[in-house]
Write an enzyme that holds these catalytic residues in place. Structure first.
Site, PDB file in Angstrom:
ATOM      1  N   TRP A 158       2.110 -13.191 -88.968  1.00  0.00           N
ATOM      2  CA  TRP A 158       1.558 -14.544 -88.990  1.00  0.00           C
ATOM      3  C   TRP A 158       0.120 -14.453 -89.503  1.00  0.00           C
ATOM      4  CZ3 TRP A 158      -1.348 -16.879 -84.459  1.00  0.00           C
ATOM      5  CH2 TRP A 158      -1.604 -18.243 -84.657  1.00  0.00           C
ATOM      6  N   ASP A 239       3.026 -10.636 -78.858  1.00  0.00           N
ATOM      7  CA  ASP A 239       2.850 -12.054 -79.150  1.00  0.00           C
ATOM      8  C   ASP A 239       4.241 -12.679 -79.041  1.00  0.00           C
ATOM      9  OD1 ASP A 239       2.158 -14.563 -79.967  1.00  0.00           O
ATOM     10  OD2 ASP A 239       1.337 -13.986 -81.905  1.00  0.00           O
ATOM     11  N   LYS A 275       6.621 -23.824 -79.753  1.00  0.00           N
ATOM     12  CA  LYS A 275       7.911 -23.827 -80.434  1.00  0.00           C
ATOM     13  C   LYS A 275       9.082 -23.993 -79.457  1.00  0.00           C
ATOM     14  CE  LYS A 275       5.369 -23.011 -83.941  1.00  0.00           C
ATOM     15  NZ  LYS A 275       5.275 -21.746 -84.638  1.00  0.00           N
TER      16      LYS A 275
END
Length: 316
Positions: A158, A239, A275
């Site tokens: 990311w 993460d 999300k």
């Protein structure tokens, strides 16, 4: 006849005129050296999308679960929770560490309700500003309390990961992850890079649904990664932005973390609920570190809060 004499306040010498001119020049050019920042590679796409007048446009920028109208999907459970709490809370500040019950449940979700490290109080944790805030808190923590370590970031990752650790002043390195030729995991390259990294390095790992490739190690590969990192004395930082959203099973999506815990690792975790719960604008997340004891966890958590206080004071 008397000649008019200027008052003291009206007398301005050449030096004063120059000083005033210099002061005015400085004040007018405080920011003249500031250049336009480059567009964020992800959010910049959204800006372009909003400006585009084409009715058939599609936003391929921010990863958000949307309906056929392009609107974020709101889960029925979220709407029900929203209904239950509406008008029932005063608009008071949360503590620096956030809502205690939320943090406790987040820790259980990440590490398991029956996990020994949870039962023994070994987990230091605070509520954070979603995944970005969690990662930034750890980056600052790493800079202060793990000062000789580098952060190893997968290729690719990311885009904001690099910004977060760079702004915290933490040295960065990368490790191989994705293999374009096979469209799969570069497992051999990953293992080699783990072994080549100096002992005591920090490795950023995507717990599940690797962003942006979607390629995850198998269960056996996670076991091998855990073993290698344990042998080298590396610190794993997970993460986890898609728990439950990758496979539909929160327990299955946390298997990487559970494997590392079973192998005796001390580790960190960033959790985001943007999300998997569709809470994009609410900035809901948690940051946690597994320590050796409850006493150590208390000290570590106090320093996590100390970092958060001047950064954003307290979470929403």
């Amino acid at each position: 006849m008397f000649a008019l004499q200027p008052t003291a306040s009206a007398v301005i010498g050449v030096g004063q005129v120059r000083a005033l001119a210099t002061s005015a020049l400085s004040a007018s050019s405080w920011f003249s050296h500031v250049e336009e920042a480059p567009k964020d590679p992800i959010l910049g796409i959204t800006e372009a999308f909003l400006k585009d007048k084409n009715p058939a446009k599609i936003n391929l920028g921010v990863g958000a679960y949307r309906d056929d109208e392009g609107r974020p999907v709101v889960l029925p459970s979220v709407r029900e929770a929203e209904r239950r709490i509406a008008g029932s809370h005063f608009m008071e500040y949360l503590p620096i560490g956030g809502l205690k019950d939320f943090v406790a449940e987040s820790v259980k979700l990440a590490y398991g309700e029956t996990s020994p490290v949870v039962a023994s109080g070994q987990v230091a944790a605070v509520q954070s500003l979603s995944g970005t805030g969690s990662c930034r808190l750890f980056a600052d923590f790493q800079k202060r309390y793990m000062p000789k370590s580098k952060i190893y970031i997968p290729v690719p990752t990311w885009a904001n990961h690099h910004n977060i650790w760079a702004d915290a002043g933490v040295p960065q390195a990368t490790y191989r992850y994705y293999k374009p030729e096979t469209r799969g995991l570069d497992f051999d390259g990953l293992r080699e890079d783990i072994m080549a990294a100096p002992s005591g390095s920090v490795f950023l790992l995507h717990a599940c649904a690797h962003n942006p490739t979607g390629v995850d190690p198998t269960t056996e590969q996670w076991r091998e990664i855990s073993r290698l990192m344990r042998d080298k004395g590396h610190f794993p930082f997970f993460d986890m932005a898609y728990q439950g959203f990758a496979s539909g099973d929160c327990e299955r999506d946390a298997q990487s973390i559970r494997i590392f815990l079973a192998d005796g690792h001390r580790l960190g975790c960033s959790q985001s609920y943007a999300k998997n719960m569709g809470l994009y604008g609410q900035r809901v997340g948690a940051f946690s570190l597994v320590t050796d004891s409850a006493k150590e966890a208390s000290a570590v958590e106090s320093q996590m809060k100390r970092i958060a206080r001047p950064m954003y004071s307290n979470p929403p």
